[in-house]
Motif scaffolding. Structure first.
Motif, PDB file in Angstrom:
ATOM      1  N   GLY A 200     -70.154 -33.343  43.226  1.00 38.68           N
ATOM      2  CA  GLY A 200     -70.320 -34.456  44.151  1.00 38.68           C
ATOM      3  C   GLY A 200     -69.704 -34.188  45.512  1.00 38.68           C
ATOM      4  O   GLY A 200     -69.971 -34.911  46.470  1.00 38.68           O
ATOM      5  N   LYS A 201     -68.896 -33.138  45.618  1.00 38.07           N
ATOM      6  CA  LYS A 201     -68.283 -32.752  46.889  1.00 38.07           C
ATOM      7  C   LYS A 201     -69.074 -31.602  47.504  1.00 38.07           C
ATOM      8  O   LYS A 201     -69.628 -30.763  46.806  1.00 38.07           O
TER       9      LYS A 201
ATOM     10  N   ILE B  80     -76.840 -37.368  51.656  1.00 37.57           N
ATOM     11  CA  ILE B  80     -76.874 -37.418  50.189  1.00 37.57           C
ATOM     12  C   ILE B  80     -75.523 -37.724  49.547  1.00 37.57           C
ATOM     13  O   ILE B  80     -75.465 -38.018  48.359  1.00 37.57           O
ATOM     14  N   ILE B  81     -74.442 -37.643  50.323  1.00 37.67           N
ATOM     15  CA  ILE B  81     -73.122 -37.961  49.779  1.00 37.67           C
ATOM     16  C   ILE B  81     -72.363 -38.840  50.773  1.00 37.67           C
ATOM     17  O   ILE B  81     -72.706 -38.911  51.954  1.00 37.67           O
ATOM     18  N   ALA B  82     -71.323 -39.489  50.294  1.00 41.79           N
ATOM     19  CA  ALA B  82     -70.478 -40.314  51.156  1.00 41.79           C
ATOM     20  C   ALA B  82     -69.662 -39.428  52.090  1.00 41.79           C
ATOM     21  O   ALA B  82     -69.404 -38.258  51.785  1.00 41.79           O
ATOM     22  N   ALA B  83     -69.233 -39.992  53.211  1.00 49.44           N
ATOM     23  CA  ALA B  83     -68.488 -39.234  54.217  1.00 49.44           C
ATOM     24  C   ALA B  83     -67.242 -38.581  53.631  1.00 49.44           C
ATOM     25  O   ALA B  83     -66.902 -37.434  53.964  1.00 49.44           O
TER      26      ALA B  83
ATOM     27  N   ILE C  44     -66.002 -32.435  52.441  1.00 48.11           N
ATOM     28  CA  ILE C  44     -64.581 -32.118  52.531  1.00 48.11           C
ATOM     29  C   ILE C  44     -64.323 -30.765  53.178  1.00 48.11           C
ATOM     30  O   ILE C  44     -65.202 -29.909  53.281  1.00 48.11           O
ATOM     31  N   ALA C  45     -63.082 -30.588  53.614  1.00 48.26           N
ATOM     32  CA  ALA C  45     -62.633 -29.311  54.152  1.00 48.26           C
ATOM     33  C   ALA C  45     -62.176 -28.421  52.995  1.00 48.26           C
ATOM     34  O   ALA C  45     -61.725 -28.901  51.963  1.00 48.26           O
ATOM     35  N   MET C  46     -62.290 -27.121  53.188  1.00 48.70           N
ATOM     36  CA  MET C  46     -61.878 -26.166  52.154  1.00 48.70           C
ATOM     37  C   MET C  46     -61.458 -24.871  52.824  1.00 48.70           C
ATOM     38  O   MET C  46     -62.082 -24.423  53.794  1.00 48.70           O
ATOM     39  N   ASP C  47     -60.385 -24.279  52.360  1.00 50.26           N
ATOM     40  CA  ASP C  47     -59.950 -23.000  52.904  1.00 50.26           C
ATOM     41  C   ASP C  47     -61.021 -21.946  52.693  1.00 50.26           C
ATOM     42  O   ASP C  47     -61.746 -21.954  51.694  1.00 50.26           O
ATOM     43  N   LYS C  48     -61.120 -21.018  53.634  1.00 49.16           N
ATOM     44  CA  LYS C  48     -62.016 -19.889  53.432  1.00 49.16           C
ATOM     45  C   LYS C  48     -61.517 -19.066  52.249  1.00 49.16           C
ATOM     46  O   LYS C  48     -60.358 -19.141  51.861  1.00 49.16           O
TER      47      LYS C  48
ATOM     48  N   VAL D 116     -71.213 -26.159  47.186  1.00 50.87           N
ATOM     49  CA  VAL D 116     -71.550 -27.405  46.493  1.00 50.87           C
ATOM     50  C   VAL D 116     -70.719 -27.482  45.215  1.00 50.87           C
ATOM     51  O   VAL D 116     -70.784 -26.591  44.366  1.00 50.87           O
ATOM     52  N   GLY D 117     -69.928 -28.535  45.095  1.00 50.41           N
ATOM     53  CA  GLY D 117     -69.042 -28.685  43.956  1.00 50.41           C
ATOM     54  C   GLY D 117     -69.780 -28.696  42.630  1.00 50.41           C
ATOM     55  O   GLY D 117     -70.794 -29.384  42.473  1.00 50.41           O
TER      56      GLY D 117
END
Length: 388
Positions: A168-169, A313-316, A320-324, A345-346
């Protein structure tokens, strides 16, 4: 226009295909059954295709309006891993497993193809579908590019189902996202002798051991601490007997960087450190650095478009942010040629006990992630053709 119903119609199709691909995994450059099934599904939809890189496939959905061409890429190879899951649709090919989600990528892109073909008259341009072999060897994309798969493409997006993110993330960011991946081979040459009289020989095992320890200074003293670098030696080969000093010792490892400048600096430092270490012990060193995939760097504009597609397609709060990551991806070869982006995509489960690392024999994806990925492919194509 709301395309939710069209996408909902693809859900079972994508799920069934993913499970089929999972049961019949094939290693890099051997994806013959997978390639055949992709071509069969494209033909059923009514989409003509071309073959690339032996097992690769590309197809174009032409819109009614002249415009740009957006490409969507999926990789399709599996790994030499013996599956140890309890899935009803676990691998039927001994010693081979889809342990990285590529079965999902391929299924999602075929579901996207069905959905886009249904609305082709509304497309503000063309959509190219790229099914690529040999990502796990970081070779397939380079071969596809060499054979011209991007010649008519204005921008591209790839998706990686990511077990470290909850389902979902979505993560899409501009700039470096995955590292380059180079092979480092260092061979030390000394002089063999009896283990009880080491002064008569020149011990290459001591050279190699010293270099492995000292080489970590390359990371702390030769490169910018704000620009991450990983140098890991995972293999050492030398000797034949406990009391014999061998002539040679070989170590093999991997160098991971996020910029070409640092990649060059670190490579030069490795060579210098190895040669000086060998010389200090009266030996010699030969360094070979085989360049693998370059860093995976997302284009700013393409990332903005992908984020806009994700927000449909998803809520704000789920964007999300994610480290490289220091993992490598041969999506990088496409991103060197045209503006593009890789999105994560989670695919993780709420129950942490079900989550295993990519390339693990118990790796699984939460199949709800397939819906998210299919929708992201679909919406990126629409947004790119409308905005780029």
């Amino acid at each position: 226009m709301d395309f939710k119903n069209i996408l909902a119609e693809q859900e079972k199709y994508v799920l069934d295909l993913r499970r089929e691909f999972h049961m019949h995994p094939e290693t890099s450059w051997n994806e013959k059954r997978t390639s055949k099934r992709i071509k069969e599904e494209l033909a059923k939809i009514g989409i003509s295709y071309q073959e690339y890189a032996d097992t690769g496939v590309a197809a174009v959905i032409k819109g009614s309006n002249a415009g740009k061409t957006a490409a969507l890429r999926a990789d399709m190879d599996a790994l030499k891993v013996e599956e140890k899951t309890d899935l009803e649709f676990k691998s039927k090919n001994e010693g081979i497993m889809h342990a990285c989600g590529h079965d999902g990528h391929t299924a999602m892109l075929l579901g996207t193809a069905r959905a886009l073909y249904e609305i082709k008259d509304q497309l503000a341009g063309n959509v190219k579908l790229i099914f690529q072999p040999a990502e796990e060897m970081v070779q397939g994309a380079a071969k596809m590019v060499e054979e011209g798969v991007l010649d008519d493409v204005d921008g591209i997006m790839g998706i990686h189902l990511w077990a470290d993110l909850p389902t979902g993330k979505i993560n899409v960011e501009a700039g470096p996202r995955m590292a380059s991946g180079d092979y480092v081979i260092v061979e030390f040459t000394g002089k063999g002798g009896h283990g009880s009289m080491p002064h008569q020989g020149v011990d290459p095992i001591v050279m190699a051991s010293s270099f492995v320890l000292d080489s970590q200074a390359i990371l702390s003293r030769e490169t910018n601490s704000l620009d991450p670098v990983v140098l890991t030696f995972g293999k050492m080969k030398s000797g034949s007997r406990f009391n014999v000093i061998p002539d040679k010792a070989e170590i093999v490892g991997t160098l991971r960087c996020f910029s070409e400048k640092t990649r060059v600096q670190a490579s030069k430092a490795i060579k210098r450190y190895a040669e000086k270490t060998a010389k200090a012990y009266r030996g010699e060193a030969e360094v070979t650095i085989q360049k693998g995939t370059p860093p995976t760097i997302n284009d700013q504009r393409a990332a903005e478009i992908a984020r806009s597609a994700a927000q449909k397609i998803i809520a704000a709060e789920d964007l999300i942010a994610m480290d490289k990551t220091t993992g490598s991806e041969d999506m990088a070869y496409y991103l060197r040629e045209v503006p593009g982006v890789i999105a994560f995509v989670g695919a993780g489960f709420e129950d942490e006990e079900q989550n295993y690392p990519h390339h693990n024999s118990k790796f699984k994806i939460n199949e709800d992630s397939l819906k998210t990925g299919t929708s992201l492919y679909f919406n990126f194509a629409l947004e790119f053709l409308r905005k780029f």
